[in-house]
Design an enzyme around this catalytic site. Structure first.
Site, mmCIF file in Angstrom:
data_model
loop_
_atom_site.group_PDB
_atom_site.id
_atom_site.type_symbol
_atom_site.label_atom_id
_atom_site.label_comp_id
_atom_site.label_asym_id
_atom_site.label_seq_id
_atom_site.Cartn_x
_atom_site.Cartn_y
_atom_site.Cartn_z
ATOM 1 N N PRO A 123 -0.666 5.519 7.097
ATOM 2 C CA PRO A 123 -0.886 4.155 7.610
ATOM 3 C C PRO A 123 0.380 3.633 8.283
ATOM 4 O O PRO A 123 1.485 3.854 7.795
ATOM 5 C CB PRO A 123 -1.190 3.356 6.338
ATOM 6 C CG PRO A 123 -1.702 4.372 5.380
ATOM 7 C CD PRO A 123 -0.983 5.636 5.688
ATOM 8 N N CYS A 124 0.197 2.964 9.447
ATOM 9 C CA CYS A 124 1.371 2.684 10.280
ATOM 10 C C CYS A 124 2.298 1.627 9.679
ATOM 11 O O CYS A 124 3.456 1.545 10.067
ATOM 12 C CB CYS A 124 0.944 2.293 11.687
ATOM 13 S SG CYS A 124 0.072 0.749 11.747
ATOM 14 N N GLN A 125 1.820 0.860 8.714
ATOM 15 C CA GLN A 125 2.738 -0.105 8.079
ATOM 16 C C GLN A 125 3.900 0.622 7.410
ATOM 17 O O GLN A 125 4.951 0.064 7.177
ATOM 18 C CB GLN A 125 2.026 -0.936 7.002
ATOM 19 C CG GLN A 125 0.899 -1.780 7.511
ATOM 20 C CD GLN A 125 -0.424 -1.010 7.499
ATOM 21 O OE1 GLN A 125 -0.455 0.221 7.520
ATOM 22 N NE2 GLN A 125 -1.516 -1.743 7.470
ATOM 23 N N GLY A 126 3.679 1.883 7.090
ATOM 24 C CA GLY A 126 4.700 2.667 6.409
ATOM 25 C C GLY A 126 5.859 3.080 7.291
ATOM 26 O O GLY A 126 6.789 3.721 6.837
#
Ligand SMILES: C[S@@+](CC[C@H](N)C(=O)[O-])C[C@H]1O[C@@H](n2cnc3c(N)ncnc32)[C@H](O)[C@@H]1O
Length: 349
Positions: free
Chosen positions: A84-87
């Site tokens: 997930p790109c929030q990571g």
């Protein structure tokens, strides 16, 4: 003596329902294991990858050694996945206490541990410009330190025959130090349109497994139906009278701007009341926000229609509630795009 070529094995991290995996499997890879922390997506994964194993677990807390002991005693040739790109917020405002940062780290950890011949890391295109490009640079340098030659490219799914203008950034690292050569789109000037993708599917519900009411109307429909015994996941959403009345005023390919002034603000999002355009590939299929409607019918696409626009073949069956199913479809890498990448990768490692 005929000797069958040994298939390259794959570990799919953040596998979801397995869009990426099914594309790679079609390209000749052997998907050993899919890991995700969402049980419903894994039920779908298992249904459609009968020879693979699944593990429901939080990847930020999982040790690669445990995975080796339990599932991958012979190692693995390719590690793939889309954390997930929030990571990825790894510089500037990075909050080290944000557990989502660990998700990208866990992908790195698995590559470091298994030293696969190659990895594929997939994500949303704006990852490339995040933090002025520092995120992308850090990804490249982190994997280069592990001994990989890393390249990245933003690919447009419709260039590869997917009836959807979805963009994804694809990082590929090769351990043999050669630079991965991306597949060339064969559909750049002749895109598959939304109607070529779904015009054979009816306005109303089809009970799971019932036969197709129409003959296929395009080569794309023929190829999607090829292995399927009937129609699955074609359950329509029943909208309110008000919703039906409003969407009825929007022509094929248009949006809220085509509505009378007094109705334009009825949904306060810039994608409100948008219809697919029958003559072009679809916009990016989302996880089910209910703002995107069929180009002709007064309803949102069914899961099967969304799956067609994502290039899932009709024999790929989705499990869970309708909400779960739409989320699985919208999260996925289009299988046809994954197939094209996989075909090139298998030639190059
Ligand atoms: C973009 S989707 C992956 C789609 C998949 N590659 C495909 O093609 O179908 C990301 C997935 O990461 C999973 N995920 C998010 N946080 C996770 C975590 N902490 N551990 C394991 N999986 C996680 C989500 O459940 C979701 O299925």
């Amino acid at each position: 003596m005929s000797r069958e070529k040994k298939k390259l094995t794959v570990l799919d991290l953040f596998s979801g329902c397995g869009g990426l995996s099914i594309g790679l499997e079609t390209a000749g890879f052997d998907i050993k294991l899919g890991i995700d922390n969402w049980d419903k997506s894994l039920e779908t994964f298992q249904k459609n990858h009968k020879n693979s194993e699944i593990l429901c677990s939080d990847l930020s807390k999982l040790s690669p050694q445990k995975i080796e002991d339990k599932f991958l005693k012979n190692g693995v040739d390719v590690v793939v996945g889309g954390p997930p790109c929030q990571g990825f917020s790894i510089s500037g405002k990075r909050d080290v206490r944000d557990p989502r940062n660990d998700l990208y780290k866990s992908f790195v950890l698995f590559v470091k541990y298994f030293k696969p011949k190659a990895f594929i890391l997939e994500n949303v295109p704006n990852l490339v410009s995040m933090d002025n490009g520092k995120v992308k640079d850090q990804i490249i340098s982190e994997f280069e330190k592990l001994g990989y030659k890393v390249v990245y490219k933003i690919l447009l799914a419709s260039d590869f025959g997917v009836p959807q203008n979805r963009k994804r950034v694809i990082f590929v690292g090769l351990k043999n130090k050669s630079e991965f050569q991306y597949p060339k789109g064969q559909f750049v000037s002749k895109k598959v349109t939304s109607s070529e993708a779904i015009s054979d599917l009816p306005e109303s519900d089809v009970a799971d497994g019932n036969s197709y009411a129409n003959l296929p109307k395009s080569d794309y429909q023929k190829s999607m139906r090829r292995k399927s015994k009937g129609v699955f996941n074609h359950k329509t959403t029943k909208h309110t009278e008000k919703t039906i009345k409003i969407i009825n005023l929007v022509p094929d390919g248009k949006n809220y701007k085509s509505l009378p002034k007094n109705l334009q603000g009825t949904r306060k999002v810039n994608i409100a009341w948008t219809r697919l355009n029958s003559k072009t590939p679809s916009f990016t299929i989302d996880t089910g926000h209910r703002h995107h409607f069929h180009y002709n019918f007064n309803r949102i696409p069914t899961v099967r229609e969304a799956a067609r626009l994502q290039s899932f073949p009709d024999d790929f069956i989705f499990l869970g509630t309708l909400t779960d199913q739409h989320k699985q479809v919208g999260n996925a890498v289009p299988p046809l795009l994954a197939y094209e990448i996989g075909k090139e990768l298998s030639k190059q490692i």
